[in-house]
Design a protein around this motif. Sequence first.
Motif, PDB file in Angstrom:
ATOM      1  N   PHE A  18       0.864  -1.172   0.000  1.00  0.00           N
ATOM      2  CA  PHE A  18       0.000   0.000   0.000  1.00  0.00           C
ATOM      3  C   PHE A  18       0.901   1.223   0.000  1.00  0.00           C
ATOM      4  CE2 PHE A  18      -3.679  -2.427   0.591  1.00  0.00           C
ATOM      5  CZ  PHE A  18      -3.402  -3.420   1.517  1.00  0.00           C
ATOM      6  N   PRO A  19       0.655   2.200  -0.893  1.00  0.00           N
ATOM      7  CA  PRO A  19       1.547   3.335  -1.037  1.00  0.00           C
ATOM      8  C   PRO A  19       1.770   4.085   0.260  1.00  0.00           C
ATOM      9  CG  PRO A  19      -0.039   3.266  -2.830  1.00  0.00           C
ATOM     10  CD  PRO A  19      -0.448   2.218  -1.845  1.00  0.00           C
ATOM     11  N   GLU A  20       0.728   4.186   1.127  1.00  0.00           N
ATOM     12  CA  GLU A  20       0.846   5.020   2.303  1.00  0.00           C
ATOM     13  C   GLU A  20       1.118   4.210   3.571  1.00  0.00           C
ATOM     14  OE1 GLU A  20      -3.507   3.995   1.873  1.00  0.00           O
ATOM     15  OE2 GLU A  20      -1.714   4.223   0.660  1.00  0.00           O
ATOM     16  N   THR A  21       1.305   2.903   3.446  1.00  0.00           N
ATOM     17  CA  THR A  21       1.526   2.072   4.620  1.00  0.00           C
ATOM     18  C   THR A  21       2.641   1.085   4.326  1.00  0.00           C
ATOM     19  OG1 THR A  21      -0.064   0.405   3.915  1.00  0.00           O
ATOM     20  CG2 THR A  21      -0.922   2.206   5.241  1.00  0.00           C
ATOM     21  N   LYS A  22       3.041   0.354   5.352  1.00  0.00           N
ATOM     22  CA  LYS A  22       4.051  -0.678   5.144  1.00  0.00           C
ATOM     23  C   LYS A  22       3.471  -1.815   4.296  1.00  0.00           C
ATOM     24  CE  LYS A  22       2.904  -3.267   9.333  1.00  0.00           C
ATOM     25  NZ  LYS A  22       3.403  -3.778  10.616  1.00  0.00           N
ATOM     26  N   ALA A  23       4.364  -2.605   3.725  1.00  0.00           N
ATOM     27  CA  ALA A  23       3.919  -3.727   2.895  1.00  0.00           C
ATOM     28  C   ALA A  23       3.367  -4.838   3.777  1.00  0.00           C
ATOM     29  CB  ALA A  23       5.088  -4.243   2.068  1.00  0.00           C
ATOM     30  N   TRP A  24       2.313  -5.492   3.287  1.00  0.00           N
ATOM     31  CA  TRP A  24       1.745  -6.654   3.961  1.00  0.00           C
ATOM     32  C   TRP A  24       2.396  -7.901   3.370  1.00  0.00           C
ATOM     33  CZ3 TRP A  24      -2.092  -6.557   7.739  1.00  0.00           C
ATOM     34  CH2 TRP A  24      -2.638  -5.302   8.001  1.00  0.00           C
ATOM     35  N   SER A  25       2.932  -8.758   4.222  1.00  0.00           N
ATOM     36  CA  SER A  25       3.538  -9.991   3.723  1.00  0.00           C
ATOM     37  C   SER A  25       2.550 -11.147   3.735  1.00  0.00           C
ATOM     38  CB  SER A  25       4.765 -10.361   4.564  1.00  0.00           C
ATOM     39  OG  SER A  25       4.391 -10.554   5.911  1.00  0.00           O
ATOM     40  N   GLU A  26       1.486 -11.027   4.528  1.00  0.00           N
ATOM     41  CA  GLU A  26       0.491 -12.084   4.552  1.00  0.00           C
ATOM     42  C   GLU A  26      -0.809 -11.513   5.086  1.00  0.00           C
ATOM     43  OE1 GLU A  26       1.079 -14.268   8.812  1.00  0.00           O
ATOM     44  OE2 GLU A  26       2.368 -14.906   7.172  1.00  0.00           O
ATOM     45  N   LEU A  27      -1.888 -12.205   4.777  1.00  0.00           N
ATOM     46  CA  LEU A  27      -3.202 -11.848   5.297  1.00  0.00           C
ATOM     47  C   LEU A  27      -3.557 -12.790   6.428  1.00  0.00           C
ATOM     48  CD1 LEU A  27      -5.144 -11.185   1.967  1.00  0.00           C
ATOM     49  CD2 LEU A  27      -4.379  -9.500   3.642  1.00  0.00           C
ATOM     50  N   PRO A  28      -4.374 -12.341   7.369  1.00  0.00           N
ATOM     51  CA  PRO A  28      -4.793 -13.220   8.459  1.00  0.00           C
ATOM     52  C   PRO A  28      -5.718 -14.319   7.959  1.00  0.00           C
ATOM     53  CG  PRO A  28      -5.980 -11.144   8.560  1.00  0.00           C
ATOM     54  CD  PRO A  28      -4.934 -10.981   7.498  1.00  0.00           C
ATOM     55  N   GLU A  29      -6.022 -15.244   8.843  1.00  0.00           N
ATOM     56  CA  GLU A  29      -6.885 -16.360   8.482  1.00  0.00           C
ATOM     57  C   GLU A  29      -8.336 -15.903   8.354  1.00  0.00           C
ATOM     58  OE1 GLU A  29      -5.144 -20.343  10.442  1.00  0.00           O
ATOM     59  OE2 GLU A  29      -5.710 -18.776  11.870  1.00  0.00           O
ATOM     60  N   LEU A  30      -8.975 -16.402   7.326  1.00  0.00           N
ATOM     61  CA  LEU A  30     -10.420 -16.255   7.227  1.00  0.00           C
ATOM     62  C   LEU A  30     -11.075 -17.367   8.037  1.00  0.00           C
ATOM     63  CD1 LEU A  30     -10.741 -15.519   3.415  1.00  0.00           C
ATOM     64  CD2 LEU A  30     -11.552 -14.006   5.224  1.00  0.00           C
ATOM     65  N   MET A  31     -12.206 -17.043   8.633  1.00  0.00           N
ATOM     66  CA  MET A  31     -12.996 -18.026   9.356  1.00  0.00           C
ATOM     67  C   MET A  31     -14.302 -18.257   8.593  1.00  0.00           C
ATOM     68  SD  MET A  31     -11.047 -18.650  11.983  1.00  0.00           S
ATOM     69  CE  MET A  31     -12.069 -19.364  13.274  1.00  0.00           C
ATOM     70  N   GLU A  32     -15.102 -19.193   9.068  1.00  0.00           N
ATOM     71  CA  GLU A  32     -16.376 -19.481   8.413  1.00  0.00           C
ATOM     72  C   GLU A  32     -17.497 -19.630   9.426  1.00  0.00           C
ATOM     73  OE1 GLU A  32     -16.404 -22.739   5.714  1.00  0.00           O
ATOM     74  OE2 GLU A  32     -14.619 -22.074   4.617  1.00  0.00           O
ATOM     75  N   PHE A  33     -18.679 -19.240   9.024  1.00  0.00           N
ATOM     76  CA  PHE A  33     -19.886 -19.660   9.720  1.00  0.00           C
ATOM     77  C   PHE A  33     -20.914 -20.052   8.672  1.00  0.00           C
ATOM     78  CE2 PHE A  33     -20.479 -14.891   9.772  1.00  0.00           C
ATOM     79  CZ  PHE A  33     -21.634 -14.806   9.000  1.00  0.00           C
ATOM     80  N   THR A  34     -21.988 -20.645   9.110  1.00  0.00           N
ATOM     81  CA  THR A  34     -23.065 -21.002   8.194  1.00  0.00           C
ATOM     82  C   THR A  34     -24.358 -20.353   8.658  1.00  0.00           C
ATOM     83  OG1 THR A  34     -23.643 -23.027   9.388  1.00  0.00           O
ATOM     84  CG2 THR A  34     -22.033 -23.215   7.587  1.00  0.00           C
ATOM     85  N   THR A  35     -25.252 -20.135   7.726  1.00  0.00           N
ATOM     86  CA  THR A  35     -26.599 -19.678   8.036  1.00  0.00           C
ATOM     87  C   THR A  35     -27.588 -20.636   7.386  1.00  0.00           C
ATOM     88  OG1 THR A  35     -26.741 -18.241   6.089  1.00  0.00           O
ATOM     89  CG2 THR A  35     -25.866 -17.258   8.106  1.00  0.00           C
ATOM     90  N   THR A  36     -28.777 -20.671   7.912  1.00  0.00           N
ATOM     91  CA  THR A  36     -29.841 -21.482   7.338  1.00  0.00           C
ATOM     92  C   THR A  36     -30.929 -20.564   6.820  1.00  0.00           C
ATOM     93  OG1 THR A  36     -29.375 -23.305   8.850  1.00  0.00           O
ATOM     94  CG2 THR A  36     -31.520 -23.310   7.759  1.00  0.00           C
ATOM     95  N   SER A  37     -31.208 -20.643   5.543  1.00  0.00           N
ATOM     96  CA  SER A  37     -32.168 -19.725   4.929  1.00  0.00           C
ATOM     97  C   SER A  37     -33.572 -19.962   5.471  1.00  0.00           C
ATOM     98  CB  SER A  37     -32.172 -19.904   3.408  1.00  0.00           C
ATOM     99  OG  SER A  37     -33.196 -19.110   2.830  1.00  0.00           O
ATOM    100  N   PRO A  38     -34.270 -18.897   5.862  1.00  0.00           N
ATOM    101  CA  PRO A  38     -35.671 -19.060   6.295  1.00  0.00           C
ATOM    102  C   PRO A  38     -36.608 -19.364   5.134  1.00  0.00           C
ATOM    103  CG  PRO A  38     -35.092 -16.738   6.210  1.00  0.00           C
ATOM    104  CD  PRO A  38     -33.821 -17.502   5.959  1.00  0.00           C
ATOM    105  N   LEU A  39     -36.121 -19.214   3.899  1.00  0.00           N
ATOM    106  CA  LEU A  39     -36.973 -19.427   2.731  1.00  0.00           C
ATOM    107  C   LEU A  39     -37.074 -20.890   2.325  1.00  0.00           C
ATOM    108  CD1 LEU A  39     -35.932 -16.403   0.484  1.00  0.00           C
ATOM    109  CD2 LEU A  39     -37.764 -16.532   2.195  1.00  0.00           C
ATOM    110  N   ASP A  40     -35.971 -21.639   2.454  1.00  0.00           N
ATOM    111  CA  ASP A  40     -35.987 -23.043   2.015  1.00  0.00           C
ATOM    112  C   ASP A  40     -35.188 -23.969   2.925  1.00  0.00           C
ATOM    113  OD1 ASP A  40     -33.409 -22.303   1.452  1.00  0.00           O
ATOM    114  OD2 ASP A  40     -33.498 -22.753  -0.690  1.00  0.00           O
ATOM    115  N   GLN A  41     -34.670 -23.413   4.034  1.00  0.00           N
ATOM    116  CA  GLN A  41     -33.915 -24.187   5.036  1.00  0.00           C
ATOM    117  C   GLN A  41     -32.577 -24.698   4.523  1.00  0.00           C
ATOM    118  OE1 GLN A  41     -35.234 -24.041   8.168  1.00  0.00           O
ATOM    119  NE2 GLN A  41     -36.708 -22.771   7.043  1.00  0.00           N
ATOM    120  N   GLU A  42     -32.098 -24.191   3.388  1.00  0.00           N
ATOM    121  CA  GLU A  42     -30.781 -24.612   2.901  1.00  0.00           C
ATOM    122  C   GLU A  42     -29.679 -23.874   3.651  1.00  0.00           C
ATOM    123  OE1 GLU A  42     -30.003 -24.761  -1.231  1.00  0.00           O
ATOM    124  OE2 GLU A  42     -31.874 -25.784  -1.733  1.00  0.00           O
ATOM    125  N   VAL A  43     -28.601 -24.591   3.923  1.00  0.00           N
ATOM    126  CA  VAL A  43     -27.465 -24.032   4.649  1.00  0.00           C
ATOM    127  C   VAL A  43     -26.540 -23.324   3.665  1.00  0.00           C
ATOM    128  CG1 VAL A  43     -25.428 -24.586   6.035  1.00  0.00           C
ATOM    129  CG2 VAL A  43     -27.606 -25.772   6.467  1.00  0.00           C
TER     130      VAL A  43
END
Length: 335
Positions: A18-43
């Motif tokens: 990033f031009p105005e900040t230090k360089a990033w060598s890595e990104l943090p971990e992404l996490m996951e969650f799930t939702t259940t649709s109220p329309l058809d109950q699909e996850v």
Amino acid sequence: MRSICFRKTVLLLLLISFPETKAWSELPELMEFTTTSPLDQEVQNVRFWAPENANTAETPVLVFLHSWSGDYRQDNSKWFAQAVKRGWIFLHPDFRGVNNSPKACGSVFARQDILDAMAECRRRFRIDHKRVYLAGVSGGGHMSLLMAGHHANEFSAVSAWVGISDLAEWHSFHVRDGKPQRYAQMIEKSLSGPPGVSGERDADYRDRSPLFHLSRVGNLPVDIYAGVEDGHSGSVPVSHSLRAFNEIARIQNAELISESEIEQIRHSKRLAVPTPSDLRGIEDFGRTIHLHRTAGNASVTIFDGGHESLPEIACDRLASHQRAVPVTMPVINQQ
């Protein structure tokens, strides 16, 4: 009831400067969650990241929508990096994945999936409800504009890049010698066939096309971008972005982009007579601008480029917007 399931994803490694900040060598971990649709109950699966203080301090959210042929596992590291850099929650929902099935491609189910992901994010973290941003590129641009039209009160600002605004027109663009090509085939799988066959199917095409709903965005800031080469070297003609802007301009009683100007930009890639707004463009955009118009809180920018996005410019613009919280939006924090 939402089914919640956390699991770590593979660590994303990326060198990003990033031009105005230090360089990033890595990104943090992404996490996951799930939702259940109220329309058809699909996850439905959602990937996310949140800064450490998101449970205690009001934190902005960037809802980023995957592209036409992708799903929630799509690598959108450049956008994720912008969220990390700014200390925003990054939310990456699935909304039925690739656009080749009836419940995908802007359906009411897909739209509900995005709302469900946002609701779960509100439940888990202390959200800054004045700063809930939505962005997407290509198919994600299509979905961002569609959500702006159908659910304007859920967002503080929207950034849509090289998006599709009219599915029937885009279907036609991808038919060659009477034969549907890849994207036209995918549309037909999603909408049970081509447009123009029945009133019911055409109504479904309109329901899933932002062009027919952007008149309802009100004062929501909506920034629309497209590279001038798109439709030539890319898959979505710039006319989709220009006509989407015109729908918002109409409700603002602002001057429209003329059909002649749309054709000039689409085919010649330049305006015969640029306006002062076109020539002034956007400060520090970093690309030659071929057309730039505003209408209330909305804008459209056609820049020197193709089927692409510029995440830092997009997020700088999003960050400039805050919005009063609709009285119907719950402020929930159960962590």
